[in-house]
Design a protein around this motif. Structure first.
Motif, PDB file in Angstrom:
ATOM      1  N   VAL A  74       0.847  -1.194   0.000  1.00  0.00           N
ATOM      2  CA  VAL A  74       0.000   0.000   0.000  1.00  0.00           C
ATOM      3  C   VAL A  74       0.886   1.249   0.000  1.00  0.00           C
ATOM      4  N   PRO A  75       0.608   2.234  -0.866  1.00  0.00           N
ATOM      5  CA  PRO A  75       1.392   3.466  -0.826  1.00  0.00           C
ATOM      6  C   PRO A  75       1.212   4.188   0.502  1.00  0.00           C
ATOM      7  N   VAL A  76       2.320   4.682   1.060  1.00  0.00           N
ATOM      8  CA  VAL A  76       2.308   5.330   2.372  1.00  0.00           C
ATOM      9  C   VAL A  76       2.813   6.762   2.247  1.00  0.00           C
ATOM     10  N   LEU A  77       1.985   7.688   2.688  1.00  0.00           N
ATOM     11  CA  LEU A  77       2.343   9.106   2.733  1.00  0.00           C
ATOM     12  C   LEU A  77       2.474   9.505   4.194  1.00  0.00           C
ATOM     13  N   ILE A  78       3.677   9.916   4.594  1.00  0.00           N
ATOM     14  CA  ILE A  78       3.932  10.263   5.985  1.00  0.00           C
ATOM     15  C   ILE A  78       3.713  11.751   6.223  1.00  0.00           C
ATOM     16  N   LEU A  79       3.073  12.050   7.366  1.00  0.00           N
ATOM     17  CA  LEU A  79       2.934  13.426   7.841  1.00  0.00           C
ATOM     18  C   LEU A  79       3.872  13.593   9.029  1.00  0.00           C
ATOM     19  N   ASP A  97       6.462   6.027   0.946  1.00  0.00           N
ATOM     20  CA  ASP A  97       6.625   6.416  -0.447  1.00  0.00           C
ATOM     21  C   ASP A  97       6.833   7.914  -0.614  1.00  0.00           C
ATOM     22  N   ASP A  98       6.312   8.693   0.325  1.00  0.00           N
ATOM     23  CA  ASP A  98       6.436  10.150   0.231  1.00  0.00           C
ATOM     24  C   ASP A  98       6.183  10.734   1.619  1.00  0.00           C
ATOM     25  N   PRO A 103       3.638  22.534   9.193  1.00  0.00           N
ATOM     26  CA  PRO A 103       2.282  22.680   8.644  1.00  0.00           C
ATOM     27  C   PRO A 103       2.321  22.596   7.118  1.00  0.00           C
ATOM     28  N   PHE A 104       1.257  22.089   6.525  1.00  0.00           N
ATOM     29  CA  PHE A 104       1.193  21.940   5.074  1.00  0.00           C
ATOM     30  C   PHE A 104      -0.091  22.559   4.554  1.00  0.00           C
ATOM     31  N   ARG A 105      -0.082  22.868   3.277  1.00  0.00           N
ATOM     32  CA  ARG A 105      -1.291  23.352   2.616  1.00  0.00           C
ATOM     33  C   ARG A 105      -2.069  22.137   2.111  1.00  0.00           C
ATOM     34  N   LEU A 106      -3.385  22.171   2.296  1.00  0.00           N
ATOM     35  CA  LEU A 106      -4.205  21.052   1.849  1.00  0.00           C
ATOM     36  C   LEU A 106      -4.014  20.778   0.364  1.00  0.00           C
ATOM     37  N   ALA A 107      -3.866  21.840  -0.419  1.00  0.00           N
ATOM     38  CA  ALA A 107      -3.710  21.668  -1.865  1.00  0.00           C
ATOM     39  C   ALA A 107      -2.443  20.864  -2.178  1.00  0.00           C
ATOM     40  N   GLU A 108      -1.367  21.132  -1.432  1.00  0.00           N
ATOM     41  CA  GLU A 108      -0.122  20.390  -1.645  1.00  0.00           C
ATOM     42  C   GLU A 108      -0.306  18.928  -1.282  1.00  0.00           C
ATOM     43  N   LEU A 109      -0.928  18.674  -0.137  1.00  0.00           N
ATOM     44  CA  LEU A 109      -1.114  17.298   0.283  1.00  0.00           C
ATOM     45  C   LEU A 109      -2.004  16.534  -0.694  1.00  0.00           C
ATOM     46  N   MET A 110      -3.069  17.162  -1.154  1.00  0.00           N
ATOM     47  CA  MET A 110      -3.961  16.492  -2.100  1.00  0.00           C
ATOM     48  C   MET A 110      -3.235  16.178  -3.406  1.00  0.00           C
ATOM     49  N   ALA A 111      -2.316  17.051  -3.817  1.00  0.00           N
ATOM     50  CA  ALA A 111      -1.535  16.784  -5.023  1.00  0.00           C
ATOM     51  C   ALA A 111      -0.649  15.557  -4.825  1.00  0.00           C
ATOM     52  N   ARG A 112      -0.055  15.427  -3.626  1.00  0.00           N
ATOM     53  CA  ARG A 112       0.770  14.254  -3.338  1.00  0.00           C
ATOM     54  C   ARG A 112      -0.079  12.986  -3.330  1.00  0.00           C
ATOM     55  N   ARG A 114      -2.867  12.434  -5.017  1.00  0.00           N
ATOM     56  CA  ARG A 114      -3.214  12.071  -6.404  1.00  0.00           C
ATOM     57  C   ARG A 114      -2.031  11.448  -7.131  1.00  0.00           C
ATOM     58  N   ALA A 115      -0.826  11.979  -6.880  1.00  0.00           N
ATOM     59  CA  ALA A 115       0.367  11.447  -7.538  1.00  0.00           C
ATOM     60  C   ALA A 115       0.631  10.002  -7.125  1.00  0.00           C
ATOM     61  N   LEU A 116       0.509   9.715  -5.834  1.00  0.00           N
ATOM     62  CA  LEU A 116       0.724   8.343  -5.362  1.00  0.00           C
ATOM     63  C   LEU A 116      -0.306   7.381  -5.932  1.00  0.00           C
ATOM     64  N   LEU A 117      -1.556   7.830  -5.990  1.00  0.00           N
ATOM     65  CA  LEU A 117      -2.608   6.956  -6.521  1.00  0.00           C
ATOM     66  C   LEU A 117      -2.454   6.744  -8.017  1.00  0.00           C
ATOM     67  N   ARG A 118      -1.981   7.766  -8.733  1.00  0.00           N
ATOM     68  CA  ARG A 118      -1.715   7.587 -10.177  1.00  0.00           C
ATOM     69  C   ARG A 118      -0.625   6.553 -10.392  1.00  0.00           C
ATOM     70  N   ARG A 119       0.419   6.619  -9.561  1.00  0.00           N
ATOM     71  CA  ARG A 119       1.500   5.657  -9.698  1.00  0.00           C
ATOM     72  C   ARG A 119       1.010   4.243  -9.432  1.00  0.00           C
ATOM     73  N   THR A 120       0.168   4.097  -8.416  1.00  0.00           N
ATOM     74  CA  THR A 120      -0.403   2.786  -8.105  1.00  0.00           C
ATOM     75  C   THR A 120      -1.257   2.270  -9.251  1.00  0.00           C
ATOM     76  N   SER A 121      -2.035   3.173  -9.857  1.00  0.00           N
ATOM     77  CA  SER A 121      -2.878   2.782 -10.994  1.00  0.00           C
ATOM     78  C   SER A 121      -2.028   2.300 -12.155  1.00  0.00           C
ATOM     79  N   ALA A 122      -0.880   2.948 -12.358  1.00  0.00           N
ATOM     80  CA  ALA A 122       0.022   2.528 -13.435  1.00  0.00           C
ATOM     81  C   ALA A 122       0.562   1.132 -13.174  1.00  0.00           C
ATOM     82  N   GLU A 123       0.880   0.842 -11.893  1.00  0.00           N
ATOM     83  CA  GLU A 123       1.364  -0.494 -11.545  1.00  0.00           C
ATOM     84  C   GLU A 123       0.276  -1.540 -11.744  1.00  0.00           C
ATOM     85  N   GLU A 124      -0.966  -1.166 -11.417  1.00  0.00           N
ATOM     86  CA  GLU A 124      -2.074  -2.104 -11.613  1.00  0.00           C
ATOM     87  C   GLU A 124      -2.324  -2.350 -13.098  1.00  0.00           C
ATOM     88  N   ALA A 125      -2.116  -1.295 -13.910  1.00  0.00           N
ATOM     89  CA  ALA A 125      -2.261  -1.465 -15.364  1.00  0.00           C
ATOM     90  C   ALA A 125      -1.228  -2.449 -15.891  1.00  0.00           C
TER      91      ALA A 125
END
Length: 223
Positions: A74-79, A97-98, A103-112, A114-125
């Motif tokens: 499972v992709p893991v994003l650490i805070l 994984d990242d 403190p972080f901006r929600l927009a930055e975290l959401m971008a991370r 999406r990037a992790l989930l895109r990478r996972t989708s590519a692996e599933e493909a």
């Protein structure tokens, strides 16, 4: 629906983050305790784990190490509130994984996210290019050739491929395929795994596709 498991004990962070993730269409389960989060990851196999380092019971690094030790991909994003380089390196060495520093901006975290989930989708493909499954027709093709599968073999393989790269616990396979809470021997499941390996030309002693994670379950890899 994409499943996100959030482990964060600070409600000032967890609550707005949970709302933001749900607005994006993700199914979110939130935990404030490291051990409970670990148990949930192993049991349910989420699509993404967002993990705070400073959790009670088990800290985030230990949760991450144990998740990886279980065989889960499972992709893991650490805070983390600890911005020094050593903690960052330790976190990634533990299998993350990242990371995002508080403190972080929600927009930055959401971008991370999406990037992790895109990478996972590519692996599933990639897995899909090796083994294609038509759930409605209940047919499967391995490297372009159709497999002759029994009903249960097809269902076991479907679950493993759907969770490609992640460990699927034995009790979850029993529950999904045999539709029962199974507390006894799983020899029936082992037999089906053995037959599937044979049909995929897999070597049980050095598996390329279906790996046994001792004490936990099985994982399908694209090879």
């Amino acid at each position: 629906m994409t499943r996100v498991l959030l482990a964060e004990d600070d409600t000032a962070i967890a609550d707005p983050l949970t709302r933001a993730l749900r607005r994006e269409g993700y199914d979110v389960d939130a935990f404030v305790d490291g051990r409970e989060a670990l148990d949930a990851v192993v049991a349910s196999g989420p699509d993404l784990l967002i993990l705070d380092l400073g959790l009670p019971t088990l800290d985030g690094l230990e949760v991450c190490r144990r998740v990886r030790a279980s065989g889960s991909a499972v992709p893991v994003l650490i805070l983390t509130a600890r911005a020094d380089e050593v903690d960052t390196v330790v976190g990634l060495d533990a299998g993350a994984d990242d990371y995002v520093t508080k403190p972080f901006r929600l927009a930055e975290l959401m971008a991370r996210v999406r990037a992790l989930l895109r990478r996972t989708s590519a692996e599933e493909a990639s897995a899909e290019s090796v083994l294609r499954i038509d759930a409605e027709a209940r047919r499967a093709w391995f490297h372009g050739e159709e497999l002759a599968l029994t009903v249960k073999e097809f269902e076991v393989l479907s679950v493993l491929v759907r969770e490609s790269g992640r460990v699927v616990p034995r009790d979850r396979l029993m529950a999904e395929v045999w539709e029962t809470e199974w507390f006894g021997s799983t020899k029936t499941l082992d037999m089906h795994i053995s037959v599937l390996r044979r049909k995929l030309g897999d070597d049980a002693s050095n598996p390329r596709y279906i790996t046994t994670v001792r004490g936990v379950g099985f994982r399908f890899d694209a090879g």
